[in-house]
Design a protein around this motif. Structure first.
Motif, PDB file in Angstrom:
ATOM      1  N   VAL A  66      -2.453   1.767  -5.771  1.00 15.01           N
ATOM      2  CA  VAL A  66      -3.022   1.277  -7.023  1.00 15.01           C
ATOM      3  C   VAL A  66      -4.330   2.010  -7.299  1.00 15.01           C
ATOM      4  N   ILE A  67      -4.404   2.683  -8.440  1.00 16.01           N
ATOM      5  CA  ILE A  67      -5.629   3.381  -8.843  1.00 16.01           C
ATOM      6  C   ILE A  67      -6.250   2.638 -10.014  1.00 16.01           C
ATOM      7  N   ASN A  68      -7.498   2.257  -9.854  1.00 22.24           N
ATOM      8  CA  ASN A  68      -8.201   1.555 -10.932  1.00 22.24           C
ATOM      9  C   ASN A  68      -9.651   1.993 -10.923  1.00 22.24           C
ATOM     10  N   ILE A  69     -10.213   2.211 -12.107  1.00 24.12           N
ATOM     11  CA  ILE A  69     -11.611   2.647 -12.199  1.00 24.12           C
ATOM     12  C   ILE A  69     -12.563   1.531 -11.778  1.00 24.12           C
ATOM     13  N   GLU A  70     -12.067   0.277 -11.852  1.00 16.57           N
ATOM     14  CA  GLU A  70     -12.785  -0.868 -11.308  1.00 16.57           C
ATOM     15  C   GLU A  70     -12.122  -1.254  -9.992  1.00 16.57           C
ATOM     16  N   THR A  96      -1.995   0.274  -1.077  1.00 18.30           N
ATOM     17  CA  THR A  96      -3.238   1.010  -0.858  1.00 18.30           C
ATOM     18  C   THR A  96      -4.037   1.042  -2.157  1.00 18.30           C
ATOM     19  N   PRO A  97      -5.184   0.359  -2.219  1.00 22.46           N
ATOM     20  CA  PRO A  97      -6.015   0.410  -3.425  1.00 22.46           C
ATOM     21  C   PRO A  97      -6.962   1.613  -3.394  1.00 22.46           C
ATOM     22  N   VAL A  98      -7.127   2.251  -4.533  1.00 20.25           N
ATOM     23  CA  VAL A  98      -8.026   3.400  -4.656  1.00 20.25           C
ATOM     24  C   VAL A  98      -8.873   3.205  -5.903  1.00 20.25           C
TER      25      VAL A  98
END
Length: 225
Positions: A67-71, A81-83
């Motif tokens: 998961v890609i999130n600017i926040e 895997t959070p990024v």
């Protein structure tokens, strides 16, 4: 009953509870995703702009999700895997995090309208195509009569100043703006698009119309081959 409790109940009925209009739509989207990608449970997924919590409550569990999130996207799980990073430059974000910039399928739900204008939407679409040949990208439709973030009829067609004033006081917003400047910021970072731009961004994809009461509510760009 206070006005706050009434508006809270209306918003839960419309978008927030599992049985709401929005909740049922989200469930249908996951069912549609599973039907388009029947082996999703065996796939690796990169979710652009999503959250860990959204996947923890999903009825389908892919082999692995990044998961890609600017926040803050949430806390890591054994299969998630959070990024923290920019979805419009997802390849660079993943490489910097020491992760492979590829997956079986790219997923994105209600993010494309928040990336900051047409140029960044082009970058977002390029990121989608760079990560995988298969994708599922949803965004609300500009010409649905109710603006979905504030639940205000026709709000997306008003001048910025008018939308800002509405966003500052409208009780059905997801969260009340702390100030007029904050309301203006949220307005400027929310830009709905129509079919022509969606097709331009994803020319090799099938564009699915998600409907409500016979009207197009959102657009989904899908490529499954």
């Amino acid at each position: 009953m206070t006005n706050g409790s009434i508006t809270g109940r209306v918003r839960r009925l419309m978008v927030e509870s599992p049985g709401s209009v929005g909740g049922r739509a989200r469930a249908r989207r996951l069912e549609l995703t599973s039907s388009i990608f029947p082996d999703l449970q065996d796939m690796s997924v990169i979710d652009l702009g999503g959250t860990v919590d959204a996947w923890l409550t999903a009825h389908v569990r892919p082999r692995h999700v990044t998961v890609i999130n600017i926040e803050d996207p949430g806390e890591a799980q054994d299969w998630i895997t959070p990024v923290t990073g920019d979805a419009c430059s997802a390849v660079a974000t993943l490489v910097e995090a020491g992760l492979a910039p590829s997956c079986d399928v790219v997923f994105s739900n209600a993010v494309l309208e928040h990336v900051g204008g047409h140029a960044n939407r082009v970058r977002f679409a390029q990121s989608v195509n760079d990560l995988s040949s298969r994708h599922w990208v949803q965004t609300p439709y500009r010409y649905f009569p109710i603006e979905p973030h504030w639940l205000f009829p026709g709000m997306q067609f008003l001048p910025v100043a008018a939308r800002t004033r509405i966003a500052a006081v409208w009780p059905l917003a997801h969260s009340r703006a702390e100030s007029l400047a904050n309301a203006r910021h949220e307005i400027l970072w929310t830009e709905l698009i129509g079919m022509t731009e969606m097709r331009d961004l994803f020319p090799d994809s099938r564009i699915i119309r998600e409907r409500l009461a016979g009207l197009t509510k959102s657009l989904i760009a899908v490529r499954s081959d």
